[in-house]
Motif scaffolding. Structure first.
Motif, PDB file in Angstrom:
ATOM      1  N   GLN A  17      -4.035   5.079 -11.405  1.00  0.00           N
ATOM      2  CA  GLN A  17      -3.447   3.782 -11.706  1.00  0.00           C
ATOM      3  C   GLN A  17      -2.628   3.195 -10.562  1.00  0.00           C
ATOM      4  N   HIS A  18      -2.272   4.019  -9.575  1.00  0.00           N
ATOM      5  CA  HIS A  18      -1.470   3.580  -8.432  1.00  0.00           C
ATOM      6  C   HIS A  18      -2.267   3.736  -7.147  1.00  0.00           C
ATOM      7  N   ASP A  19      -1.952   2.920  -6.164  1.00  0.00           N
ATOM      8  CA  ASP A  19      -2.485   3.115  -4.822  1.00  0.00           C
ATOM      9  C   ASP A  19      -1.704   4.265  -4.206  1.00  0.00           C
ATOM     10  N   CYS A  20      -2.366   5.359  -3.936  1.00  0.00           N
ATOM     11  CA  CYS A  20      -1.694   6.542  -3.402  1.00  0.00           C
ATOM     12  C   CYS A  20      -2.044   6.803  -1.943  1.00  0.00           C
ATOM     13  N   THR A  21      -2.316   5.745  -1.198  1.00  0.00           N
ATOM     14  CA  THR A  21      -2.619   5.873   0.220  1.00  0.00           C
ATOM     15  C   THR A  21      -1.461   6.543   0.949  1.00  0.00           C
ATOM     16  N   GLU A  22      -0.234   6.124   0.611  1.00  0.00           N
ATOM     17  CA  GLU A  22       0.964   6.733   1.179  1.00  0.00           C
ATOM     18  C   GLU A  22       2.040   6.750   0.109  1.00  0.00           C
ATOM     19  N   ILE A  23       2.625   7.920  -0.085  1.00  0.00           N
ATOM     20  CA  ILE A  23       3.719   8.068  -1.055  1.00  0.00           C
ATOM     21  C   ILE A  23       4.919   8.655  -0.336  1.00  0.00           C
ATOM     22  N   VAL A  24       6.084   8.074  -0.600  1.00  0.00           N
ATOM     23  CA  VAL A  24       7.338   8.564  -0.035  1.00  0.00           C
ATOM     24  C   VAL A  24       8.288   8.864  -1.187  1.00  0.00           C
ATOM     25  N   CYS A  25       8.744  10.101  -1.263  1.00  0.00           N
ATOM     26  CA  CYS A  25       9.780  10.504  -2.221  1.00  0.00           C
ATOM     27  C   CYS A  25      10.949  11.033  -1.398  1.00  0.00           C
ATOM     28  N   THR A  26      12.048  10.301  -1.390  1.00  0.00           N
ATOM     29  CA  THR A  26      13.193  10.689  -0.557  1.00  0.00           C
ATOM     30  C   THR A  26      14.046  11.736  -1.260  1.00  0.00           C
ATOM     31  N   ASP A  27      15.029  12.247  -0.530  1.00  0.00           N
ATOM     32  CA  ASP A  27      15.872  13.307  -1.083  1.00  0.00           C
ATOM     33  C   ASP A  27      16.844  12.815  -2.150  1.00  0.00           C
ATOM     34  N   GLY A  28      16.872  11.528  -2.445  1.00  0.00           N
ATOM     35  CA  GLY A  28      17.672  11.009  -3.560  1.00  0.00           C
ATOM     36  C   GLY A  28      16.972  11.171  -4.903  1.00  0.00           C
ATOM     37  N   ALA A  64       0.832  -1.205   0.000  1.00  0.00           N
ATOM     38  CA  ALA A  64       0.000   0.000   0.000  1.00  0.00           C
ATOM     39  C   ALA A  64       0.867   1.255   0.000  1.00  0.00           C
ATOM     40  N   GLN A  65       2.161   1.101  -0.214  1.00  0.00           N
ATOM     41  CA  GLN A  65       3.070   2.240  -0.174  1.00  0.00           C
ATOM     42  C   GLN A  65       3.769   2.384  -1.512  1.00  0.00           C
ATOM     43  N   SER A  66       3.799   3.598  -2.026  1.00  0.00           N
ATOM     44  CA  SER A  66       4.523   3.894  -3.258  1.00  0.00           C
ATOM     45  C   SER A  66       5.760   4.686  -2.884  1.00  0.00           C
ATOM     46  N   ILE A  67       6.899   4.296  -3.456  1.00  0.00           N
ATOM     47  CA  ILE A  67       8.188   4.835  -3.037  1.00  0.00           C
ATOM     48  C   ILE A  67       8.990   5.317  -4.240  1.00  0.00           C
ATOM     49  N   CYS A  68       9.648   6.469  -4.093  1.00  0.00           N
ATOM     50  CA  CYS A  68      10.560   6.993  -5.103  1.00  0.00           C
ATOM     51  C   CYS A  68      11.849   7.395  -4.396  1.00  0.00           C
ATOM     52  N   THR A  69      12.969   6.781  -4.769  1.00  0.00           N
ATOM     53  CA  THR A  69      14.244   7.106  -4.124  1.00  0.00           C
ATOM     54  C   THR A  69      15.274   7.697  -5.086  1.00  0.00           C
ATOM     55  N   THR A  70      15.048   7.570  -6.407  1.00  0.00           N
ATOM     56  CA  THR A  70      15.972   8.135  -7.392  1.00  0.00           C
ATOM     57  C   THR A  70      15.199   8.576  -8.634  1.00  0.00           C
TER      58      THR A  70
END
Length: 191
Positions: free
Chosen positions: A24-35, A9-15
């Protein structure tokens, strides 16, 4: 642009450059890190209802367009609050890099109840645009506390009802704070 990979249930972006299309995505929780170089989140009617976004990419953009698209949402740009549940899974170092910009565009009754947009720490520009007459940012809060020397927080309420009728608050602690547009006269401001 590259699309982020969905994990449970988590979408993640690190780079790289990530785009989350919440139709089209489950956007319950999104994390985009500083990378990450950029993080773009697109929310249509009801798609990000109650969502939590943690944004630390160099450039972050959230588009909420449609009825209740981001209602009850909590969006954090920069360092999340110390009490956030995100700390059980992530290190503070994932969110402490410099951010050029965080932009939130709200239209068509997007965040009409109990929304929170919070920008905190090393961010040059954090801006919220409420663009239509349909209570885009009503009964909601914009908290902006930035540390760079020329940092800017801005709230733009295009029409008299874009930011509700006296139900929205804007708290700003930054070198430059501004509220503009026909709806700013009814926003509770602590600048």
């Amino acid at each position: 642009f590259s699309f982020a990979i969905q994990c449970d249930a988590q979408s993640i972006c690190t780079t790289g450059d990530c785009v989350f299309d919440c139709s089209q995505h489950d956007c319950t929780e999104i994390v985009c890190t500083d990378g990450a170089d950029s993080c773009t989140i697109l929310c249509g009617s009801g798609e990000c209802y109650g969502s939590r976004f943690y944004l630390a990419a160099t450039v972050n953009t959230v588009e909420c367009d449609g009825s209740n698209s981001c209602k009850l949402g909590a969006f954090f740009c920069g360092q999340p609050p110390p009490t956030s549940s995100i700390w059980s899974q992530w290190s503070p170092h994932s969110f402490d890099g410099h951010i050029d910009e965080c932009t939130f565009r709200l239209s068509n009754n997007a965040m009409a109840d109990q929304g929170l947009i919070r920008c905190y720490h090393d961010i040059d520009v954090c801006q919220v645009y409420a663009l239509t007459v349909a209570d885009d940012f009503k009964v909601s809060q914009f908290e902006c506390e930035l540390s760079p020397l020329h940092a800017q927080c801005s709230l733009y309420c295009q029409h008299a009802k874009s930011c509700g009728s006296g139900t929205t608050s804007f708290a700003c602690m930054a070198p430059y704070c501004s509220c503009a547009g026909d709806g700013c006269s009814v926003v509770t401001q602590s600048i």
